[in-house]
Design an enzyme around this catalytic site. Structure first.
Site, PDB file in Angstrom:
ATOM      1  N   SER A 136       1.949  38.546  79.924  1.00  0.00           N
ATOM      2  CA  SER A 136       2.285  39.547  78.905  1.00  0.00           C
ATOM      3  C   SER A 136       3.563  40.306  79.264  1.00  0.00           C
ATOM      4  O   SER A 136       4.600  39.699  79.385  1.00  0.00           O
ATOM      5  CB  SER A 136       1.098  40.485  78.697  1.00  0.00           C
ATOM      6  OG  SER A 136       1.369  41.388  77.658  1.00  0.00           O
ATOM      7  N   ASP A 182       6.656  42.027  73.247  1.00  0.00           N
ATOM      8  CA  ASP A 182       6.521  41.654  74.652  1.00  0.00           C
ATOM      9  C   ASP A 182       6.475  40.123  74.748  1.00  0.00           C
ATOM     10  O   ASP A 182       6.594  39.431  73.739  1.00  0.00           O
ATOM     11  CB  ASP A 182       5.289  42.332  75.289  1.00  0.00           C
ATOM     12  CG  ASP A 182       3.976  41.875  74.672  1.00  0.00           C
ATOM     13  OD1 ASP A 182       4.007  41.319  73.554  1.00  0.00           O
ATOM     14  OD2 ASP A 182       2.919  42.070  75.294  1.00  0.00           O
ATOM     15  N   ASP A 201       4.193  37.723  75.368  1.00  0.00           N
ATOM     16  CA  ASP A 201       3.196  36.888  74.680  1.00  0.00           C
ATOM     17  C   ASP A 201       3.063  37.246  73.200  1.00  0.00           C
ATOM     18  O   ASP A 201       2.337  36.591  72.460  1.00  0.00           O
ATOM     19  CB  ASP A 201       1.837  36.902  75.398  1.00  0.00           C
ATOM     20  CG  ASP A 201       1.267  38.295  75.583  1.00  0.00           C
ATOM     21  OD1 ASP A 201       1.924  39.269  75.175  1.00  0.00           O
ATOM     22  OD2 ASP A 201       0.165  38.410  76.143  1.00  0.00           O
ATOM     23  N   ASP A 222       1.859  39.928  71.506  1.00  0.00           N
ATOM     24  CA  ASP A 222       0.739  40.636  70.866  1.00  0.00           C
ATOM     25  C   ASP A 222       1.057  42.096  70.578  1.00  0.00           C
ATOM     26  O   ASP A 222       0.331  42.763  69.859  1.00  0.00           O
ATOM     27  CB  ASP A 222      -0.560  40.502  71.674  1.00  0.00           C
ATOM     28  CG  ASP A 222      -0.449  40.990  73.104  1.00  0.00           C
ATOM     29  OD1 ASP A 222       0.678  41.354  73.537  1.00  0.00           O
ATOM     30  OD2 ASP A 222      -1.470  40.995  73.794  1.00  0.00           O
TER      31      ASP A 222
HETATM   32 MG    MG Z   1       1.103  41.215  75.547  1.00  0.00          MG
END
Ligand code: MG
Length: 445
Positions: free
Chosen positions: A95, A235, A237, A239
């Site tokens: 992340s 960010d 990843d 999310d």
């Molecule tokens: Mg993330």
């Protein structure tokens, strides 16, 4: 939480403590834990992610588990696909952690992150090394798949796409060389947006992975120059979505969350919204005004997801820019957050800065202090002692939140990094600074 897992899955420095050998074992353990089925695997853009993904997939296949590989994909597209078609999913990502880190996040068939009870069972299997083996020298099957198109369709079906297209919004996007680089610019163009995309190349990080005012200086400068309808940054990843107004003013995640919650409270009377204890009081003010309900949880996307499912909430969000829309999945979804914001701008016909000005205003300050994992416990015990005598109402559901008549300060040990975070908020900037200093001094021993 077990020894293996933090609040956000399993993480470590790639090729030091998060090695291919370690990840191979995690793959074997996950296949054994699931007892077969079909697992969707994807990765973020870190340079170590492909090697680690291959090791993980080898472990899964050896147990006879079938694998579909989505390649680089934002984690919300993975959780959406898992909810539709798979026994479970796994994402190779750390992340927002620095580039040398990597990690694994497990997604169960419901699209919830692996629960604490399941983590205990998983860890038992991992430590026992008693793994399933596919019979007679066989293995599971593996093939590549594309999960981005069905995901884009689901997001589009959930908003008034025609109204958005009619507005021809201009958007500056900073995907931070992360997984959203492969999705969000195209998705926004499909909604008729004029897109100015930054940091979309894959291979090296041109800014630190965590989207904060300090790491987003290039992005904020471009927004100021281009004067779009809004800017959005992600960010690694994908999310978390962090927004800026068309003038380049950084918007804190709980302001965006409160704004979207405001809309849910108006459109479905009496609905529930889930948010962690760390979130600004603005959400409670808005819920009181509109007759909505706020459910508070511990800090961490997985607790919000579990609570959104259990309480049948319409929406969940946290102050770092993570939002959960249960009609898509029970995990944080940066792309759905942008889609919903476009929907709100199109339906109200207002500018983002106008909508923001209607959210109750609190000044928020946050900082973090280095703290080794071994000393976190004693530092937090000391913080509790110091804040106890300060005359505040204390909430200790997760970390320590001290609430005063005119503001609050929260001190919390990070679940993933060797730091202690301090958040303060108040109706005036001066009082917020005072409360932040109080938190920092309590955590300084
Ligand atoms: Mg993330």
């Amino acid at each position: 939480m077990t020894g293996l897992f933090s609040t956000t899955g399993i993480r470590g420095i790639a090729n030091r403590d998060f090695t291919p050998e370690f990840v191979l074992g995690l793959g074997k353990a996950f296949g054994t834990f699931l007892k077969g089925g079909k697992v969707l695997v994807a990765r973020d853009t870190r340079s170590s992610s492909e090697a680690l993904k291959n090791a993980f997939v080898s472990g899964l296949l050896s147990t006879g588990t079938d694998v579909e590989d989505a390649g680089v994909a934002p984690i919300p597209s993975v959780s959406f696909a898992v909810k539709q078609n798979y026994t479970a999913g796994a994402m190779i990502t750390a992340s927002h952690n620095p580039p040398e880190w990597n990690g694994l996040k497990f997604i169960m068939g419901s699209s919830l992150e692996i629960a604490e009870k399941e983590e205990v069972e998983f860890e038992k299997i991992f430590n026992s090394k008693k793994f399933l083996l596919a019979p007679n020298g066989s293995a599971g099957t593996s093939k590549n798949c594309n999960i981005l198109e069905p995901y884009a369709r689901a997001l589009t079906n959930n908003i008034n796409a025609n109204a958005i297209r009619a507005k021809r919004f201009k958007v500056v996007v900073d995907t931070g060389n992360g997984a959203q680089s492969l999705f969000i610019p195209d998705f926004l163009e499909s909604l008729g947006c004029e897109v100015i995309a930054l940091h979309t190349s894959i291979g090296a990080f041109e800014r630190p992975p965590e989207p904060t005012p300090e790491t987003l200086t290039t992005f904020l400068d471009v927004v100021k120059q281009e004067k779009p309808d809004f800017g959005v940054a992600f960010d690694t990843d994908g999310d978390r979505a962090i927004f800026a107004t068309g003038q380049g003013e950084f918007i804190m995640g709980d302001v965006t969350g409160t704004l979207l919650a405001h809309n849910f409270f108006i459109n479905s009377k009496g609905c529930k919204v889930v948010t962690p204890i760390a979130t600004s009081k603005a959400i409670d003010d808005v819920a009181d005004e509109l007759g909505g309900k706020v459910v508070k949880t511990k800090v961490g996307g997985k607790y919000i997801g579990e609570s959104v499912m259990k309480s049948k909430a319409a929406y969940g969000f946290e102050e770092n820019g993570g939002s959960i829309f249960p009609e898509i999945s029970f995990m944080r979804d940066g792309s759905a957050t942008v889609a919903k914001l476009l929907d709100l701008l199109a339906s109200t016909g207002k500018f983002l800065e106008q909508l923001i000005s209607e959210v109750p205003k609190y000044y928020q300050l946050k900082t973090k202090m280095n703290c080794s994992p071994e000393t976190k416990g004693s530092v937090m015990a000391n913080v509790l002692k110091k804040l106890e005598v300060s005359g505040a109402e204390l909430i200790t559901m997760d970390g320590i939140k001290a609430i005063y008549e005119d503001g609050s300060v929260m001190v919390r040990a990070s679940g993933t990094e060797p730091v202690i975070r301090v958040f303060a908020e108040a109706k005036t900037k001066a009082r917020a600074k005072e409360l932040l200093d109080l938190g920092v001094s309590a955590a300084s021993g």
